[in-house]
Write a protein that holds these residues in place. Structure first.
Motif, short mmCIF file in Angstrom:
data_model
loop_
_atom_site.label_atom_id
_atom_site.label_comp_id
_atom_site.label_asym_id
_atom_site.label_seq_id
_atom_site.Cartn_x
_atom_site.Cartn_y
_atom_site.Cartn_z
N ASP A 112 0.85 -1.19 0.00
CA ASP A 112 0.00 0.00 0.00
C ASP A 112 0.89 1.25 0.00
O ASP A 112 1.76 1.39 0.86
CB ASP A 112 -0.90 0.02 1.23
N VAL A 113 0.69 2.12 -0.96
CA VAL A 113 1.49 3.35 -1.07
C VAL A 113 0.57 4.55 -0.88
O VAL A 113 -0.46 4.66 -1.56
CB VAL A 113 2.20 3.43 -2.44
N ASP A 114 0.94 5.43 0.02
CA ASP A 114 0.22 6.69 0.20
C ASP A 114 0.81 7.68 -0.80
O ASP A 114 1.84 8.29 -0.55
CB ASP A 114 0.40 7.19 1.64
N TRP A 115 0.16 7.82 -1.95
CA TRP A 115 0.72 8.62 -3.04
C TRP A 115 0.85 10.09 -2.69
O TRP A 115 1.81 10.76 -3.09
CB TRP A 115 -0.09 8.42 -4.32
N LYS A 116 -0.10 10.62 -1.96
CA LYS A 116 -0.01 12.03 -1.56
C LYS A 116 1.25 12.24 -0.72
O LYS A 116 2.02 13.19 -0.95
CB LYS A 116 -1.25 12.45 -0.77
#
Length: 212
Positions: free
Chosen positions: A54-58
Motif C-alpha cells: 500500500d502506497v500513500d501517493w499524496k
C-alpha cells in the motif's frame, strides 16, 4: 507575512548547484534534482504497489517534491563534509529544520503553517514512502555520477558518489522496487558503452555481492 517570498524562493533552487566546487561536464541544480527524484519515486512506488504494498501517493509526492527545499537556507553541502560524522550531519539537519520552521512561521498564513511544516520537514523516515524517497534520492545521485564517469571526468569523487549511492540503495533490498532496480535498470545501465567500464563493474559487483 507573504507567500510571495516562498514562490520567489523557488527560483533560487535553480541557482543551487549540486556538488559545488568540483569540475563537472554537466551541472545539476536542486530544482531539477527535486523534479527527477519525484519522477523516480513515482516509478519506484508503482513497482511497490504492483508487488502488493500500500502506497500513500499524496505522502510520497509531497516527500519527494519537497525533500531538498531546506537547502534554500544552507546551500548544497558537499556530501563528504555533510556525512563526515553523524554529529555533523545531525547539526546540519537541525539548522535546516530550524530555519525552515522560522521561514514558514514568518511567511505563511497561520492556517496553512501546519501543512507546510509537515511538507517541508525531513521526509526520509521508516514509512514505505520515506524509504522510497531515500532510494529515489540515491538513484538520481547514481545517475549524476554515472553521467560524469561516462564522460571520463577525472574526479575520483564521482566514483565515490556512485559507490556510496549504490551501497545506500542496497540497504533497502527488502523493497520490491530496489530488487527491480538492481536486477533490471542497473543491469541495463552497465550495458551502455563507456571507457572506464571495468572499474565501475568491479565496484558494482563488489557491493552487490557483499553481505549486508
Amino acid at each position: 507575512m507573504g507567500v510571495h517570498q516562498y514562490f520567489k524562493s523557488l527560483n533560487d533552487l535553480e541557482k543551487l548547484i549540486r556538488c559545488p566546487g568540483k569540475f563537472k561536464y554537466q551541472e545539476h541544480n536542486v530544482a531539477a534534482h527535486s523534479f527527477k527524484v519525484t519522477k523516480i519515486a513515482q516509478y519506484l512506488g508503482t513497482v511497490e504497489e504492483h508487488s502488493g504494498t500500500d502506497v500513500d501517493w499524496k505522502a510520497l509526492y509531497e516527500k519527494a517534491l519537497n525533500h531538498d527545499y531546506p537547502e534554500i537556507f544552507t546551500g548544497d553541502i558537499k556530501t563528504p563534509v555533510k556525512y563526515a560524522s553523524s554529529e555533523l550531519n545531525t547539526l546540519f539537519r537541525e539548522v535546516e529544520e530550524t530555519m525552515t520552521v522560522r521561514f514558514i512561521e514568518a511567511e505563511f498564513p497561520e492556517s496553512y503553517q501546519k501543512e507546510y511544516k509537515r511538507r517541508l520537514k525531513e521526509g526520509k523516515d521508516d514509512s514505505i514512502e520515506g524509504q522510497i524517497l531515500s532510494v529515489a534520492d540515491k538513484v538520481d545521485l547514481l545517475y549524476e555520477s554515472f553521467g560524469e564517469i561516462q564522460k571520463r571526468n577525472p574526479e575520483k569523487l564521482f566514483f565515490e558518489m556512485y559507490e556510496n549511492s549504490l551501497i545506500t540503495i542496497k540497504q533497502y533490498s527488502h523493497l520490491a522496487c530496489v530488487q527491480d532496480f538492481i536486477n533490471n535498470i542497473l543491469t541495463e545501465m552497465l550495458k551502455e558503452p563507456f571507457i572506464p567500464k571495468t572499474e565501475l563493474l568491479d565496484i558494482t559487483e563488489s557491493i552487490l555481492n557483499k553481505e549486508l
